[in-house]
Design a protein around this motif. Structure first.
Motif, short mmCIF file in Angstrom:
data_model
loop_
_atom_site.label_atom_id
_atom_site.label_comp_id
_atom_site.label_asym_id
_atom_site.label_seq_id
_atom_site.Cartn_x
_atom_site.Cartn_y
_atom_site.Cartn_z
N LEU A 189 0.85 -1.19 0.00
CA LEU A 189 0.00 0.00 0.00
C LEU A 189 0.89 1.24 0.00
CD1 LEU A 189 -1.22 -2.09 2.53
CD2 LEU A 189 -3.22 -0.78 1.80
N SER A 190 0.42 2.30 -0.65
CA SER A 190 1.22 3.52 -0.68
C SER A 190 0.33 4.75 -0.70
CB SER A 190 2.17 3.54 -1.87
OG SER A 190 1.45 3.51 -3.08
N CYS A 191 0.86 5.84 -0.16
CA CYS A 191 0.18 7.14 -0.17
C CYS A 191 0.85 8.00 -1.24
CB CYS A 191 0.28 7.83 1.18
SG CYS A 191 -0.42 6.88 2.56
N GLU A 192 0.14 8.26 -2.33
CA GLU A 192 0.67 9.09 -3.40
C GLU A 192 0.17 10.51 -3.18
OE1 GLU A 192 -0.36 7.40 -7.12
OE2 GLU A 192 0.83 5.59 -6.80
N GLU A 193 1.09 11.41 -2.84
CA GLU A 193 0.69 12.74 -2.39
C GLU A 193 1.17 13.82 -3.34
OE1 GLU A 193 3.17 13.27 1.36
OE2 GLU A 193 3.67 11.29 0.57
N ASP A 194 0.43 14.95 -3.33
CA ASP A 194 0.83 16.12 -4.10
C ASP A 194 1.82 16.97 -3.32
OD1 ASP A 194 -0.85 15.50 -6.23
OD2 ASP A 194 -2.57 16.42 -5.24
#
Length: 416
Positions: A189-194
């Motif tokens: 799982l990963s958090c793809e952030e701006d």
């Protein structure tokens, strides 16, 4: 200059368009004003030209809310436009401002000079006076939300505009991209952030624990993702990304089965009008066996190769799905949610030269349009895990975003 503003002067020319992912949805641009409700462009107001809706010489009574709507009733986010017959407007963002970002407000006069000292107000109270007519709020937070206006001595006061603040955007991704796993599989799982400065952390709720963090209480965390090797049924639960400020991503529901059959279904909501294929999967080969598919406890049909495609999904296809393979068993249930088509609402404003060359009688109009957004919120903690819960299986931990909107305002000075 190219500011993004929710206020316009009377006499400007306006072009709006709905830019959609699926042209078959048949998007129409509509508006609510003090005179008309749900009025469509080209029918009740404005002129249609290809994909654009044009308003030449906009008037004060055209203040209101504008949005795009599909034939099926899906809608974009709304834009609130205030048209002023006065001599001062407040140039403020038409879209919610992201937490942590800066926002600059400009107090603008109709005629030069434009950079005059201005008083800025929030919720009726004076914030401060700025000598050049613009005020910057640094690193905005939810406490900066409110009704803003400005005043320039000898010119007048602008109409009020509501400024809203939204949480940082982050996308939670999962690999493999399905909501059910067999015991013993691995998942990432990963958090793809701006905005990497927001400090997003991956957390989860299970039957054993609440709001536990990857790397500290479960899984192995690296710079980019959280890995769980050899998952077990106790790892079933809801996962989400959370920032230091408490903003959260959408949630995903993961079910780990100790049985011999799972239903491979989308982990994210399906877009209206798209196709979705469900696979009834056995732990050991052969995998393409005849399977019965159920929705909300009722048999839909039996598929000879173990997969079923739902074409052009609608909201009526939302529900709790499961499958059964004879001599192997039944899968756990999974909720499939359907979301409206995404449409991007572009708003272009150009100052008409006739505004400067012609004489007008201006009528002062003050109009406040209150726009209420319904948010689903889990307060301080996301929900406890329930494999059959619609609320858990499809939701957003803080707010529901319908669509994106972009807005550009072009203003020019003309010397006679």
């Amino acid at each position: 200059m190219v500011p993004s503003s929710s206020q316009l002067f009377e006499g400007e020319s306006v072009s709006l368009s709905c830019e959609e992912d699926d042209s078959s949805a048949g998007w129409t641009l509509r508006r609510n004003t003090t005179r008309l409700a749900r009025a469509g462009c080209g029918i009740d107001w404005g002129t249609l030209a290809s994909s654009l809706c044009n308003i030449s010489y906009i008037m004060s009574q055209e203040s209101g809310v504008y949005w795009c709507e599909s034939r099926e009733g899906s809608t974009s986010s709304i834009i609130n436009i205030t048209v002023s017959g006065g001599s001062v407007i407040l140039q403020s963002p038409v879209l919610p401002v992201m937490e942590g970002h800066d926002v600059t407000l400009h107090c603008q006069t109709k005629s030069p000079p434009s950079k005059l000292p201005a008083d800025f107000y929030k919720d009726g109270s004076l914030i401060r006076t700025e000598p050049t007519g613009h005020m910057t709020i640094h690193h905005v937070t939810k406490s900066d939300e409110g009704l803003y206006k400005c005043h320039i001595s000898s010119h007048g006061e602008s109409p009020p505009s509501w400024i809203s603040v939204t949480g940082q955007e982050v996308r939670l991704t999962v690999s493999p991209r399905r909501s059910q796993l067999f015991k013993g599989e691995s998942v990432s799982l990963s958090c793809e952030e701006d905005d990497s400065s927001a400090g997003w952390t991956l957390k989860r709720n299970t039957t054993r624990e609440n709001r536990t963090q990857c790397g500290a209480d479960w899984g192995k965390s690296n710079v980019f993702c959280c890995n769980i090797s050899n998952v077990v049924p106790l790892d079933s639960g809801v996962c989400w990304c959370e920032s230091r400020e408490g903003s959260t991503s959408s949630i995903i529901n993961i079910t780990v089965s100790g049985g011999s059959v799972i239903l491979q279904s989308p982990v994210l909501p399906v877009m209206e009008g798209h196709d979705v294929t469900l696979h009834c999967q056995t732990k050991s080969p052969p995998s393409k066996l005849p399977a019965d598919f159920y929705k909300d406890g009722s048999l839909i049909r039996t598929e000879p190769t173990g997969h079923m495609t739902i074409h052009h999904v609608t909201k009526s296809d939302e529900g709790l799905y499961k499958c059964h393979i004879s001599s192997h068993g039944e899968s756990p249930p999974s909720w499939i949610s359907v979301t409206g088509q995404e449409v991007e609402h572009n708003f272009f404003v150009m100052l008409s030269s006739s505004l400067i060359k012609s004489d007008f009688i201006f009528h002062s109009v003050t109009m406040i349009t209150f726009v209420y957004f319904v948010e689903r919120s889990f307060s301080t903690s996301p929900p406890s895990f329930s494999s059959t819960s619609k609320r858990v299986a499809s939701g957003r931990a803080s707010g529901v975003k319908i669509a994106k909107i972009t807005m550009l305002t072009y203003r020019v000075s003309v010397e006679i």
